[in-house]
Design a protein around this motif. Structure first.
Motif, PDB file in Angstrom:
ATOM      1  N   LEU A  76       0.858  -1.187  -0.107  1.00 55.68           N
ATOM      2  CA  LEU A  76       0.013   0.171   0.028  1.00 55.68           C
ATOM      3  C   LEU A  76       1.130   1.271  -0.057  1.00 55.68           C
ATOM      4  O   LEU A  76       1.953   1.310   0.696  1.00 55.68           O
ATOM      5  CB  LEU A  76      -0.917   0.096   1.264  1.00 55.68           C
ATOM      6  CG  LEU A  76      -1.961  -1.095   1.394  1.00 55.68           C
ATOM      7  CD1 LEU A  76      -2.478  -1.144   2.715  1.00 55.68           C
ATOM      8  CD2 LEU A  76      -2.765  -1.133   0.392  1.00 55.68           C
ATOM      9  N   THR A  80       2.486   6.995   4.251  1.00 57.24           N
ATOM     10  CA  THR A  80       2.997   8.288   4.448  1.00 57.24           C
ATOM     11  C   THR A  80       4.119   8.367   5.441  1.00 57.24           C
ATOM     12  O   THR A  80       4.234   7.571   6.143  1.00 57.24           O
ATOM     13  CB  THR A  80       1.695   9.281   5.020  1.00 57.24           C
ATOM     14  OG1 THR A  80       1.432   8.832   6.297  1.00 57.24           O
ATOM     15  CG2 THR A  80       0.315   9.195   4.315  1.00 57.24           C
ATOM     16  N   THR A  89      -2.643   3.621  -7.239  1.00 56.90           N
ATOM     17  CA  THR A  89      -3.601   3.657  -8.314  1.00 56.90           C
ATOM     18  C   THR A  89      -2.689   4.098  -9.566  1.00 56.90           C
ATOM     19  O   THR A  89      -1.587   4.588  -9.506  1.00 56.90           O
ATOM     20  CB  THR A  89      -4.505   5.031  -8.079  1.00 56.90           C
ATOM     21  OG1 THR A  89      -3.863   6.206  -7.947  1.00 56.90           O
ATOM     22  CG2 THR A  89      -5.601   4.602  -7.042  1.00 56.90           C
ATOM     23  N   SER A 101      -1.293   6.264   8.343  1.00 61.24           N
ATOM     24  CA  SER A 101      -2.244   6.034   7.241  1.00 61.24           C
ATOM     25  C   SER A 101      -1.823   5.303   5.899  1.00 61.24           C
ATOM     26  O   SER A 101      -0.497   5.555   5.662  1.00 61.24           O
ATOM     27  CB  SER A 101      -2.872   7.187   7.154  1.00 61.24           C
ATOM     28  OG  SER A 101      -2.307   8.074   6.468  1.00 61.24           O
ATOM     29  N   THR A 102      -2.463   4.608   5.359  1.00 66.37           N
ATOM     30  CA  THR A 102      -2.144   4.093   3.881  1.00 66.37           C
ATOM     31  C   THR A 102      -3.582   4.055   3.124  1.00 66.37           C
ATOM     32  O   THR A 102      -4.774   4.301   3.299  1.00 66.37           O
ATOM     33  CB  THR A 102      -1.848   2.301   4.032  1.00 66.37           C
ATOM     34  OG1 THR A 102      -3.051   1.689   4.690  1.00 66.37           O
ATOM     35  CG2 THR A 102      -0.735   2.322   4.970  1.00 66.37           C
ATOM     36  N   SER A 103      -3.054   3.959   1.702  1.00 70.04           N
ATOM     37  CA  SER A 103      -4.102   4.023   0.813  1.00 70.04           C
ATOM     38  C   SER A 103      -3.707   2.877  -0.452  1.00 70.04           C
ATOM     39  O   SER A 103      -2.565   2.535  -0.504  1.00 70.04           O
ATOM     40  CB  SER A 103      -4.199   5.460   0.246  1.00 70.04           C
ATOM     41  OG  SER A 103      -3.259   5.951  -0.423  1.00 70.04           O
ATOM     42  N   GLU A 104      -4.723   2.708  -1.141  1.00 71.41           N
ATOM     43  CA  GLU A 104      -4.481   1.721  -2.090  1.00 71.41           C
ATOM     44  C   GLU A 104      -3.644   2.593  -3.508  1.00 71.41           C
ATOM     45  O   GLU A 104      -3.944   3.752  -3.664  1.00 71.41           O
ATOM     46  CB  GLU A 104      -5.611   1.233  -3.062  1.00 71.41           C
ATOM     47  CG  GLU A 104      -6.402   0.118  -2.019  1.00 71.41           C
ATOM     48  CD  GLU A 104      -5.726  -1.064  -1.991  1.00 71.41           C
ATOM     49  OE1 GLU A 104      -5.071  -1.465  -2.982  1.00 71.41           O
ATOM     50  OE2 GLU A 104      -5.863  -1.724  -0.878  1.00 71.41           O
TER      51      GLU A 104
END
Length: 83
Positions: free
Chosen positions: A10, A13, A23, A18-21
């Motif tokens: 993932l 930051t 893209t 926090s994490t995100s997928e």
């Protein structure tokens, strides 16, 4: 051969956990994070499609003079490459 990997990494930051997928339109990001245990990978180089990252010692089968190559748009591991 890379071992003990998550399905994909993932996007993390530097400020918090926090994490995100990943893209396709973001390019290569830093750091990338193992969603299973929070291990962060340090981006060393990229070409926009693939990133080569330093991993903590003794992780994922990567030796000291090697980097883990990820596909930037998906966070999936491509393999291990030389520094």
């Amino acid at each position: 051969m890379a071992t003990d990997l998550p399905d994909h990494f993932l996007v993390g930051t530097h400020a918090d956990a926090s994490t995100s997928e990943p893209t396709p339109d973001e390019g290569c990001r830093n750091p990338m994070v193992d969603p299973l245990d929070g291990t962060k990978l340090e981006l060393i180089r990229s070409n926009g499609e693939y990133s080569d990252s330093k991993v903590p010692d003794n992780r994922y089968g990567v030796e000291r003079k090697e980097l883990l190559r990820l596909e930037c748009s998906t966070g999936r591991v491509v393999g291990i490459v030389q520094r």
